[in-house]
Design a protein around this motif. Structure first.
Motif, PDB file in Angstrom:
ATOM      1  N   CYS A 367      37.779  45.136  37.123  1.00  0.00           N
ATOM      2  CA  CYS A 367      38.273  45.305  35.744  1.00  0.00           C
ATOM      3  C   CYS A 367      38.482  46.797  35.447  1.00  0.00           C
ATOM      4  CB  CYS A 367      37.242  44.718  34.785  1.00  0.00           C
ATOM      5  SG  CYS A 367      37.583  45.015  33.050  1.00  0.00           S
ATOM      6  N   CYS A 370      41.150  47.598  30.274  1.00  0.00           N
ATOM      7  CA  CYS A 370      42.387  47.919  29.552  1.00  0.00           C
ATOM      8  C   CYS A 370      42.483  47.191  28.211  1.00  0.00           C
ATOM      9  CB  CYS A 370      43.591  47.565  30.412  1.00  0.00           C
ATOM     10  SG  CYS A 370      43.740  45.783  30.682  1.00  0.00           S
ATOM     11  N   CYS A 373      43.494  41.543  27.846  1.00  0.00           N
ATOM     12  CA  CYS A 373      43.055  40.153  27.700  1.00  0.00           C
ATOM     13  C   CYS A 373      42.658  39.860  26.250  1.00  0.00           C
ATOM     14  CB  CYS A 373      41.895  39.852  28.648  1.00  0.00           C
ATOM     15  SG  CYS A 373      40.521  41.008  28.525  1.00  0.00           S
ATOM     16  N   CYS A 416      46.066  40.029  32.829  1.00  0.00           N
ATOM     17  CA  CYS A 416      45.091  40.949  33.431  1.00  0.00           C
ATOM     18  C   CYS A 416      45.711  41.698  34.617  1.00  0.00           C
ATOM     19  CB  CYS A 416      43.859  40.159  33.884  1.00  0.00           C
ATOM     20  SG  CYS A 416      42.675  41.186  34.748  1.00  0.00           S
TER      21      CYS A 416
HETATM   22  S1  SF4 Z   1      42.802  42.445  31.076  1.00  0.00           S
HETATM   23 FE1  SF4 Z   1      40.640  42.336  30.513  1.00  0.00          FE
HETATM   24  S2  SF4 Z   1      39.572  41.709  32.390  1.00  0.00           S
HETATM   25 FE2  SF4 Z   1      41.622  42.398  33.004  1.00  0.00          FE
HETATM   26  S3  SF4 Z   1      41.354  44.535  33.542  1.00  0.00           S
HETATM   27 FE3  SF4 Z   1      41.975  44.504  31.373  1.00  0.00          FE
HETATM   28  S4  SF4 Z   1      40.016  44.428  30.235  1.00  0.00           S
HETATM   29 FE4  SF4 Z   1      39.553  43.930  32.400  1.00  0.00          FE
END
Ligand code: SF4
Ligand code: SF4
Length: 441
Positions: A367, A370, A373, A416
């Protein structure tokens, strides 16, 4: 005013162009037919036949094992060869009736005959739907006669027909909306006969203008039915998303749609109701999309329940490239298959076959925090933190984070960048929490 929709969601690659312009093709089975006794939510059905018995198309061969259960109907005529466990798409071995098709398709008396629904009582309609073995054909598999029997039928204000078909690659509902719209309207009118205070709304994403036009024209003289164009966005067809988009009402995991005055049925379920009530035809077939870049000739099939998945692939011209991954269902909600020796069941919707290149792009990495999600989640929960709880098998924390509100829609996994298997982890956690709750009573 903008199109009806919900908050959050994503715009995945649609992939519908592979099969959307190909008319549904009737596919007759070549091999034996396999009828699992558990193709629905609730108690398994009980076999009504024995090895050696001759059965007819339309004959009830499995009896619902309780109120929340569903009958199983033979889709061909032939001889019962075996009754034994067979594997289903979800990996479970389920007691099944295996019928050797005699190729004559001899039906029970009256099969396919017209019936005027206007003189039927509400109880008669519910009994017909129950006898026909109809369950939610969009994938949920909840027995339809139960859904059509809410605690207070007068409190139902909306019958929502789910024509969103937001799952990428799938086009079976679309084809039925443009090929057989009269059956959808006919089925909805039958349902409305059960609910005096309800209006019917057919929700269709605006990437299907032909379906919107066809159904709008068809309901123009139906005072209780309208068509609601929806914004094209995943998961627009999720039950909660659809209810919110059309009615503005919110449903959470502790509520049923009926608690918000709604009943939601998918396109194929409504057609199945029409066929059972108006054409004396119980649930014997499914419309299945066979698609993906690994398939030679992606298309939709009208296929008899119990037909082997392998036969569907052959009918679509086989594989043009060795598939790396085959899903029963679409890319967002589908179940990975390790074997094609699986029967088409009531909850089958598609076979989506991906190539090696497409699957390589799905390998997970750590992870990167970011937050993407979180921004797309239609349930307004925090997938990145729920994943932490899931990795530690921490049910308490998962519940505190409102993990049970997850709709398992797959949007977080899709956006993701690290390709974390978020949805699968949440599915497992939700199952564990639910089992723990049942144990505690
Ligand atoms: S979308 Fe969510 S789970 Fe995926 S890398 Fe970004 S914060 Fe992490
Ligand atoms: S957490 Fe659940 S509801 Fe939210 S995006 Fe992920 S799968 Fe969908």
């Amino acid at each position: 005013m903008g199109l009806a929709t919900f908050k959050g969601g994503i715009h995945p690659y649609e992939g519908k162009e592979l099969s959307e312009n190909k008319p549904v093709q009737v596919l007759e089975p070549k091999g034996e037919l396999v009828y699992p006794m558990s193709q629905h939510i609730g108690a398994p059905a009980k076999p009504l036949v024995a090895v050696g018995d001759h059965v007819l198309a339309g004959q009830k061969i499995g009896e619902a094992g309780g109120f929340i259960s569903a009958n199983v109907i033979a889709s061909v005529s032939g001889t019962v060869k075996k009754i034994e466990p067979r594997r289903m798409a979800n990996g479970a071995m389920v007691p099944s009736i295996i019928v050797e098709n005699d190729g004559e398709y001899k039906g029970i008396e009256g099969l396919g005959e017209d019936r005027d629904p206007s003189g039927l009582s509400k109880q008669e309609i519910r009994d017909i739907v129950k006898e026909a073995g109809i369950v939610g054909l969009g994938g949920a598999g909840f027995p339809t006669h139960v859904k059509l029997t809410p605690k207070d039928e007068n409190a139902i204000e909306y019958i929502l027909v789910n024509g969103a078909e937001c799952e990428p690659y799938l086009t079976s509902d679309y084809r039925m909306m443009i090929e057989e719209p009269e059956k959808i309207v006919g089925g909805l009118k039958v349902i409305l006969q059960l609910f005096d205070n309800a209006k019917g709304v057919i929700g269709i994403e605006n990437n299907k203008p032909e379906a919107i036009a066809k159904l709008t024209e068809m309901v123009k003289d139906e005072p209780r039915i309208t068509v609601c164009p929806l914004k094209t966005k995943y998961p627009q067809g999720g039950e909660r998303s659809l209810i919110y988009a059309i009615t503005g009402r919110k449903v959470n995991s502790s509520m049923l749609p009926a608690d918000a005055g709604c009943i939601v049925d998918n396109i194929d379920t409504v057609i199945a109701i029409y066929m059972a009530v108006c054409k004396r035809t119980p649930l014997m077939r499914k419309i299945i999309t066979v698609t993906g870049d690994a398939v030679t000739d992606p298309r939709n099939f009208n296929v008899k329940l119990g037909t082997n998945y392998q036969e569907l692939i052959e009918a679509a011209g086989g594989f043009k490239t060795e598939p790396e991954k085959i899903l029963s269902g679409g890319p967002m909600m589908g179940q990975a298959l390790f074997d094609l020796d699986i029967p088409v069941s009531k909850t089958s919707s598609a076979l989506t076959c991906f190539t090696k290149d497409q699957v390589a792009a799905m390998e997970p990495t750590p992870c990167i925090r970011c937050g993407k999600c979180v921004s797309v989640c239609p349930s307004k929960i925090i997938p990145v933190m729920m994943m932490e709880a899931a990795l530690h098998n921490d049910c308490e924390k998962f519940e505190k984070l409102n993990g049970m509100e997850c709709m398992e829609c797959g949007s977080c996994t899709y956006v993701c960048p690290a390709k974390r298997p978020l949805t699968q982890a949440f599915k497992d956690m939700r199952r564990t929490v639910a089992a723990n709750r049942r144990k505690k009573g």
